[in-house]
Every structure is written in structure tokens, then in C-alpha cells.
Design a protein around this motif. Structure first.
Motif, PDB file in Angstrom:
ATOM      1  N   VAL A  39       0.995  -1.260   0.386  1.00 23.60           N
ATOM      2  CA  VAL A  39      -0.095   0.188   0.253  1.00 23.60           C
ATOM      3  C   VAL A  39       0.419   1.453   0.253  1.00 23.60           C
ATOM      4  N   GLY A  40       2.058   1.422   0.333  1.00 19.50           N
ATOM      5  CA  GLY A  40       3.155   2.377   0.716  1.00 19.50           C
ATOM      6  C   GLY A  40       3.631   2.598  -0.776  1.00 19.50           C
ATOM      7  N   LEU A  41       3.820   1.518  -1.313  1.00 23.31           N
ATOM      8  CA  LEU A  41       4.053   1.907  -2.482  1.00 23.31           C
ATOM      9  C   LEU A  41       3.140   2.110  -3.817  1.00 23.31           C
ATOM     10  N   ALA A  42       2.004   1.981  -3.402  1.00 24.99           N
ATOM     11  CA  ALA A  42       0.391   2.047  -3.895  1.00 24.99           C
ATOM     12  C   ALA A  42       0.848   4.106  -3.576  1.00 24.99           C
ATOM     13  N   GLN A  57      -0.382  -1.253  -7.687  1.00 29.49           N
ATOM     14  CA  GLN A  57       0.015  -2.194  -6.364  1.00 29.49           C
ATOM     15  C   GLN A  57      -1.604  -1.950  -5.055  1.00 29.49           C
ATOM     16  N   ALA A  58      -2.427  -1.203  -5.143  1.00 28.50           N
ATOM     17  CA  ALA A  58      -3.378  -1.630  -4.583  1.00 28.50           C
ATOM     18  C   ALA A  58      -3.917  -3.179  -4.625  1.00 28.50           C
ATOM     19  N   ARG A  59      -4.322  -3.395  -5.943  1.00 25.66           N
ATOM     20  CA  ARG A  59      -4.927  -4.879  -6.285  1.00 25.66           C
ATOM     21  C   ARG A  59      -3.993  -5.607  -5.976  1.00 25.66           C
ATOM     22  N   ARG A  60      -2.775  -5.795  -5.853  1.00 24.76           N
ATOM     23  CA  ARG A  60      -1.659  -6.458  -5.405  1.00 24.76           C
ATOM     24  C   ARG A  60      -1.213  -6.570  -3.913  1.00 24.76           C
ATOM     25  N   ALA A  61      -2.047  -5.512  -3.011  1.00 20.92           N
ATOM     26  CA  ALA A  61      -2.142  -5.417  -1.698  1.00 20.92           C
ATOM     27  C   ALA A  61      -3.321  -6.455  -1.329  1.00 20.92           C
ATOM     28  N   LEU A  62      -4.223  -6.089  -2.144  1.00 21.80           N
ATOM     29  CA  LEU A  62      -5.804  -6.616  -1.523  1.00 21.80           C
ATOM     30  C   LEU A  62      -5.694  -7.921  -1.679  1.00 21.80           C
ATOM     31  N   GLU A  67      -8.132  -8.040   2.923  1.00 21.70           N
ATOM     32  CA  GLU A  67      -9.393  -7.368   4.912  1.00 21.70           C
ATOM     33  C   GLU A  67      -8.575  -5.955   4.375  1.00 21.70           C
ATOM     34  N   ASN A  68      -7.668  -5.621   4.037  1.00 19.40           N
ATOM     35  CA  ASN A  68      -6.909  -4.562   4.352  1.00 19.40           C
ATOM     36  C   ASN A  68      -7.275  -3.278   3.901  1.00 19.40           C
ATOM     37  N   VAL A  69      -8.089  -2.749   5.265  1.00 18.56           N
ATOM     38  CA  VAL A  69      -8.960  -0.980   4.432  1.00 18.56           C
ATOM     39  C   VAL A  69      -8.489  -0.147   3.235  1.00 18.56           C
ATOM     40  N   ALA A  70      -6.875  -0.267   3.577  1.00 24.25           N
ATOM     41  CA  ALA A  70      -6.633   0.644   3.040  1.00 24.25           C
ATOM     42  C   ALA A  70      -6.439   0.424   1.361  1.00 24.25           C
ATOM     43  N   ALA A  71      -6.146  -0.753   1.382  1.00 22.38           N
ATOM     44  CA  ALA A  71      -5.913  -0.998  -0.094  1.00 22.38           C
ATOM     45  C   ALA A  71      -7.251  -0.889  -1.264  1.00 22.38           C
ATOM     46  N   PRO A 108      -4.578 -10.537  10.451  1.00 22.34           N
ATOM     47  CA  PRO A 108      -3.941  -9.028  10.458  1.00 22.34           C
ATOM     48  C   PRO A 108      -2.673  -9.557  11.704  1.00 22.34           C
ATOM     49  N   GLY A 109      -1.612  -9.262  11.403  1.00 24.19           N
ATOM     50  CA  GLY A 109      -0.817 -10.009  12.591  1.00 24.19           C
ATOM     51  C   GLY A 109      -0.110  -8.253  14.107  1.00 24.19           C
ATOM     52  N   LEU A 110       0.364  -8.214  14.742  1.00 21.31           N
ATOM     53  CA  LEU A 110       0.752  -7.176  15.088  1.00 21.31           C
ATOM     54  C   LEU A 110       1.246  -6.321  14.219  1.00 21.31           C
ATOM     55  N   LEU A 111       2.399  -6.403  13.557  1.00 25.97           N
ATOM     56  CA  LEU A 111       2.397  -4.817  12.759  1.00 25.97           C
ATOM     57  C   LEU A 111       1.438  -4.787  12.400  1.00 25.97           C
ATOM     58  N   ARG A 112       0.340  -4.980  11.730  1.00 25.98           N
ATOM     59  CA  ARG A 112      -0.927  -4.200  11.349  1.00 25.98           C
ATOM     60  C   ARG A 112      -1.863  -3.792  12.348  1.00 25.98           C
ATOM     61  N   ARG A 113      -1.418  -4.298  13.190  1.00 24.52           N
ATOM     62  CA  ARG A 113      -2.760  -4.005  14.309  1.00 24.52           C
ATOM     63  C   ARG A 113      -1.581  -2.516  15.311  1.00 24.52           C
ATOM     64  N   LEU A 114      -0.438  -2.732  15.697  1.00 23.23           N
ATOM     65  CA  LEU A 114       0.881  -1.180  15.924  1.00 23.23           C
ATOM     66  C   LEU A 114       0.355  -0.129  15.526  1.00 23.23           C
ATOM     67  N   ILE A 115      -0.017  -0.690  13.652  1.00 21.46           N
ATOM     68  CA  ILE A 115       0.289   0.822  12.398  1.00 21.46           C
ATOM     69  C   ILE A 115      -0.965   0.924  12.606  1.00 21.46           C
ATOM     70  N   THR A 116      -1.846   0.530  12.626  1.00 19.82           N
ATOM     71  CA  THR A 116      -3.493   1.021  12.020  1.00 19.82           C
ATOM     72  C   THR A 116      -4.016   1.343  13.526  1.00 19.82           C
ATOM     73  N   ARG A 117      -3.306   0.982  14.926  1.00 20.85           N
ATOM     74  CA  ARG A 117      -4.139   1.612  15.906  1.00 20.85           C
ATOM     75  C   ARG A 117      -4.009   3.230  15.998  1.00 20.85           C
ATOM     76  N   ARG A 118      -2.837   3.467  15.512  1.00 23.66           N
ATOM     77  CA  ARG A 118      -2.632   5.196  15.822  1.00 23.66           C
ATOM     78  C   ARG A 118      -3.306   6.167  15.370  1.00 23.66           C
TER      79      ARG A 118
END
Length: 118
Positions: A39-42, A57-62, A67-71, A108-118
Motif C-alpha cells: 500500500v505504501g508503494l501505491a 499496487q493496491a490490487r496487489r496488496a488486496l 481485509e486491508n482497508v487502506a488497499a 492481521p498480525g501485530l505489525l498491522r495492528r500497531l500501525i492501524t492503531r494510530r
């Protein structure tokens, strides 16, 4: 890994697209199934006014994480943009030089939860 993602986010937020891209690609070299980095590359592609590249890139993330909401939001918004312009939605080909083969969807793992918690 999270440090690289946060650094990439900071770089992108101040307009350093090349630096952000380098960092997101560094994350992907270690973890090809990291949908957050894709998603960052998108977003880097959007910064460069490359709507087609952002869509791919967004389709690749999906494909990695359906379940990646940003994508999901990026795909939906870019499809609206293409429709508004009267352009066909780009087809996303598997196995292009810029994309890794899609991985099995992950929970979703710990990394995703940490980033989306912001």
C-alpha cells in the motif's frame, strides 16, 4: 520492520517519494507478503501522479490481504477516478516485474495492528 515502515511513512509525508519507495521495497525484500508496504508503494505512485501504478499496487496488496482497508479504499477510489475520466479500469497482470506473486491471505498480525492503531 515497523521502524522501516514508520520511516517510509515519514519520508512520504514530507514528499521524499524516492526515499519512501526505497524503504518500502526494503521491507518487501524481507517480507514479500507485507501488504502495508505494498500500500505504501501505491501511495508513492499516487505521489508521482501514476494512478495506474497505484491501482496495480493496491490490487496487489488486496491479493495479499483482502481485509486491508487502506488497499480497499484505494482500489475503490481509483476505480471511481477512472470511471469519471471515462477510462477503463486497468487490468492487473500477475507476474509483472514489479510484483511478487500473491501470497496466501494472512490474518492481521501485530505489525498491522500497531500501525492501524494510530
Amino acid at each position: 520492520m515497523i521502524d522501516l515502515l514508520l520511516q517510509a511513512e515519514r519520508s512520504l509525508s514530507v514528499g521524499l517519494a524516492d526515499e519512501a519507495e526505497r524503504l518500502y521495497r526494503q521491507v518487501l525484500a524481507s517480507d514479500p507478503a507485507n501488504s502495508i508496504a505494498v500500500v505504501g508503494l501505491a501511495r508513492v505512485a499516487l505521489e508521482r501522479a501514476d494512478d495506474r501504478g497505484a491501482y496495480e499496487q493496491a490490487r496487489r496488496a488486496l491479493a495479499i490481504d483482502p481485509e486491508n482497508v487502506a488497499a480497499q479504499r484505494l482500489v475503490t477510489r481509483l476505480e471511481e477516478v477512472f470511471a469519471h475520466r471515462g477510462e477503463p479500469v486497468p487490468t492487473v497482470e500477475q507476474g509483472t516485474s514489479d510484483s511478487a506473486p500473491p501470497a496466501a491471505p494472512r490474518r492481521p498480525g501485530l505489525l498491522r495492528r500497531l500501525i492501524t492503531r494510530r
